[in-house]
Design a protein around this motif. Sequence first.
Motif, PDB file in Angstrom:
ATOM      1  N   GLU A 240       0.849  -1.194   0.000  1.00 17.59           N
ATOM      2  CA  GLU A 240       0.000   0.000   0.000  1.00 17.59           C
ATOM      3  C   GLU A 240       0.881   1.239   0.000  1.00 17.59           C
ATOM      4  O   GLU A 240       1.775   1.379   0.832  1.00 17.59           O
ATOM      5  CB  GLU A 240      -0.921   0.001   1.229  1.00 17.59           C
ATOM      6  CG  GLU A 240      -1.876   1.188   1.230  1.00 17.59           C
ATOM      7  CD  GLU A 240      -2.839   1.172   2.415  1.00 17.59           C
ATOM      8  OE1 GLU A 240      -2.890   0.148   3.128  1.00 17.59           O
ATOM      9  OE2 GLU A 240      -3.522   2.190   2.613  1.00 17.59           O
TER      10      GLU A 240
ATOM     11  N   VAL B 134       0.493   6.479   1.952  1.00 15.34           N
ATOM     12  CA  VAL B 134      -0.015   6.582   3.326  1.00 15.34           C
ATOM     13  C   VAL B 134       0.573   7.822   3.992  1.00 15.34           C
ATOM     14  O   VAL B 134       1.785   8.033   3.967  1.00 15.34           O
ATOM     15  CB  VAL B 134       0.371   5.328   4.148  1.00 15.34           C
ATOM     16  CG1 VAL B 134      -0.101   5.476   5.594  1.00 15.34           C
ATOM     17  CG2 VAL B 134      -0.207   4.088   3.508  1.00 15.34           C
TER      18      VAL B 134
ATOM     19  N   GLY C 254       5.013   4.317   2.245  1.00 17.06           N
ATOM     20  CA  GLY C 254       4.560   3.018   2.736  1.00 17.06           C
ATOM     21  C   GLY C 254       5.768   2.125   2.932  1.00 17.06           C
ATOM     22  O   GLY C 254       6.901   2.539   2.673  1.00 17.06           O
TER      23      GLY C 254
ATOM     24  N   TYR D 253      -1.903  -1.349   6.816  1.00 20.18           N
ATOM     25  CA  TYR D 253      -0.881  -1.408   7.869  1.00 20.18           C
ATOM     26  C   TYR D 253      -1.482  -1.544   9.275  1.00 20.18           C
ATOM     27  O   TYR D 253      -0.777  -1.821  10.232  1.00 20.18           O
ATOM     28  CB  TYR D 253       0.026  -0.181   7.800  1.00 20.18           C
ATOM     29  CG  TYR D 253       0.764  -0.107   6.481  1.00 20.18           C
ATOM     30  CD1 TYR D 253       1.800  -0.998   6.212  1.00 20.18           C
ATOM     31  CD2 TYR D 253       0.409   0.813   5.502  1.00 20.18           C
ATOM     32  CE1 TYR D 253       2.471  -0.953   4.990  1.00 20.18           C
ATOM     33  CE2 TYR D 253       1.070   0.860   4.287  1.00 20.18           C
ATOM     34  CZ  TYR D 253       2.103  -0.024   4.030  1.00 20.18           C
ATOM     35  OH  TYR D 253       2.761   0.008   2.829  1.00 20.18           O
TER      36      TYR D 253
ATOM     37  N   GLY E 279      -5.060   1.903   7.103  1.00 21.81           N
ATOM     38  CA  GLY E 279      -5.146   1.092   5.886  1.00 21.81           C
ATOM     39  C   GLY E 279      -4.722  -0.338   6.156  1.00 21.81           C
ATOM     40  O   GLY E 279      -4.983  -0.901   7.226  1.00 21.81           O
TER      41      GLY E 279
ATOM     42  N   LEU F  23       5.438   5.486   7.092  1.00 20.18           N
ATOM     43  CA  LEU F  23       3.992   5.669   6.939  1.00 20.18           C
ATOM     44  C   LEU F  23       3.536   7.107   7.199  1.00 20.18           C
ATOM     45  O   LEU F  23       2.343   7.377   7.295  1.00 20.18           O
ATOM     46  CB  LEU F  23       3.253   4.711   7.884  1.00 20.18           C
ATOM     47  CG  LEU F  23       3.572   3.223   7.678  1.00 20.18           C
ATOM     48  CD1 LEU F  23       2.844   2.352   8.686  1.00 20.18           C
ATOM     49  CD2 LEU F  23       3.231   2.777   6.255  1.00 20.18           C
TER      50      LEU F  23
ATOM     51  N   ALA G 174       0.092   9.171   7.601  1.00 16.81           N
ATOM     52  CA  ALA G 174      -0.531   9.066   8.920  1.00 16.81           C
ATOM     53  C   ALA G 174      -0.676  10.455   9.545  1.00 16.81           C
ATOM     54  O   ALA G 174       0.214  11.294   9.411  1.00 16.81           O
ATOM     55  CB  ALA G 174       0.313   8.175   9.823  1.00 16.81           C
TER      56      ALA G 174
END
Lengths: 403, 344
Positions: free
Chosen positions: A76, A79, B176, A100, A98, B171, A81
């Motif tokens: 993915e 991302v 990712g 993760y 997601g 992240l 966060a």
Amino acid sequence: MAEGEPTEGPITAEMRAAAQALGWEEDLLDRAIDWGYSPRTVVSALGTKLAPAQAKSFLDREPLKPDLTWMDAPTEWGVRAEQADADMGLTVGDIMVGSYGEIPDLWTDRTEIARGSNPQVGQEDMGYTIFEKAVVWTDSVADLYERAIRDRWAPATDLGWRSLEALPDEVEKAICQVMTEHSERAYAEAAVLGRWLPEISYGFVEMKLFMSSVIYDLARHAEAFRKRALSNGGGLGLQAPTDLIRGATEARTYPELMAYLFVQDSAFLTFFRHAGDLAQNQLERDLYALVASDRERLMEYQVERFEAFLLAMPDRREEQQRYLAKAEVRLAREWNDPAVREPLILLLGGSRENVAAGEAALTALRRRQVEEYLGHLDQAGFIRSRLHSGLAVYLEEPETAPA
Amino acid sequence: MSAEPTTPELDLSWLDLYDDPTSAEPTKKGLTLDAIDIGDYASQEDLPRDMTPRLRGASARENAHRQGLTYQTKHDVWADQCRSLYEEAVQRQWSSARDIPWDTLKELPDEKERAICQVATMLAEVEFIAGDVPGQWLPHISGDEFEVGLFLMSQIMDEARHTDVFRKRALANGGGLLQQGAGLGLRNLIEAQDFTEMSVLMHVQAEGFVQSMFRMGELIGPTQADKRIFRMAAQDESRHLAFGVMHLKHVLAETPERREEIHHYLDKAEDRSAGGGSGDVTFPPVFESLCILLGGGKDRFDEGVAKFLLLRRRQVKEYLHRLDVAGLGDRRERLGSALAQYAN
């Protein structure tokens, strides 16, 4: 630009001299430039003082063309966060987004792969044995871990060591005996938990982060108790009884370990919560309060993990009675050990002259420990079918004296 | 019938155990482990080692259980300064949530974001193992050397924080996790059958290589947050590395007959992986991502390669220097081929 410093254009005399000094082939620099290396790269290679064969290997070929297929790993991507609470910062909970944030019921990868990354074929088995979420997991672990870090404290500097004043000899020795016991118990539990870390696979990384913080908490508790014993004219006393911790060492599985430790973690949490009653000074009150605060997190994990485990594996419910019973019988026996019981009687009673009052206060403390233990089990949705008599006795109503 | 628990008469024999009244004095760094290493409670060479959970200085119970095999000599696990290294660890704990300036992260060119995420992926693996390894050795350390145990417990916390901070980095900025690392060398650490074997492979070799890389974080990290992560992690790694070097020095001084044995561990590890237990930086995804970061982009890959070679030279040079400090200076002559090419 300094004379001789190459950025563009032909190779300088200084570069050729450096190559010659290193024993490089005479035309290696020219070939490197012809093949597309920048002069800066060639200077860097000179700066590393590569051996002739090594320089030839590096420079005497087509410039490296990166493969870059890893950039397209099917994980993915994209991302970002976000911090849910600015005061807490970017937490482990915040990055559980997601894919993760998906914790599998059964983790199947036997390697050290970071959960969510793309597996590399052919990796070795790392020897983990715990792959079931229900065995180790509770949803609060990420939060508990961040709280552990936020609430960190240092025994060396966060306690008022210079405030200690001399105490009556027996009182000081009683304190030192309590400290000796709990220093050892904390250290031993940390060592037992540490041994289990290599068993737990990466699928549950957040839980391992939290367990690491527990081990570190226990280390500081062991340290702080020892420091108190050695700082006010006393010393270390008799080592703690060994039955209780030995049972934790004997555990064959993580659920057994946790059920067994549930008993002592609960009992010790209650003890430290109420240990202000035996504190002789502010340092000890602060120490017990800080330790209790750390142990609250451990107990929160214990209760929630146990509840989740029992819900996921109801067929293992009855089995847990045995582990709890094993711990209860040992705890009850150790509560009657003179070096465990008597220092508390002296401290709670105030002196050898007030033994009766000390015994009554200790009985009340033990009752509270048993009640809260059953309360913790109740929170986990577990009914203790046969509480060991050595603990149950504290729950019985004392005989009322005739008027 | 009374419902009160039975209350045996007081024994009080535990009051008679104090031969050495002790009042440790706080130092300017507070009440440290060094400050309480006094009198009968101080670390000693000739103590009989205890296999029960008893910590040094407490009076032994005659009926105490043994907990399993523990090392029986101090030098098997000891490192001078382990007490101060532990205290430093406690004082210098940091928070990956709040001590990293996450707000300085900025959108990066895709190739750079992917490169830093690949490096973070690899490090999130390596640091995970580095937490497991000390854990498995805790039960083998006698309570007579409890300070070593405390240090390892602080290391477990450090490694947890490193695992978490690299995962957070991957992240946090539109990226990712990417490709799993090569894994080479990591099993060396968990396979070790002796404390010194573990320490020399993990603390000295693996953490040494990682440390040399972290100290190039100013070049590798594309943002202030990245540079800060590397700086903070390097600070922790310095302690682990210092423990390993001091332990090795102690072992070689006390048991010089173990020299060849220790060389043998290093022979195996150097043959097995170019990165030892630090994760193999020559594994293409890691090598390429580092070169992109060091060079400043994939169109400057060759410059990245040159800096990567500098990194490798630095790793090997510092590795040899640390071994030299520990008393294993002759390692230079028998360095594995994957490392020897960077040693001159």
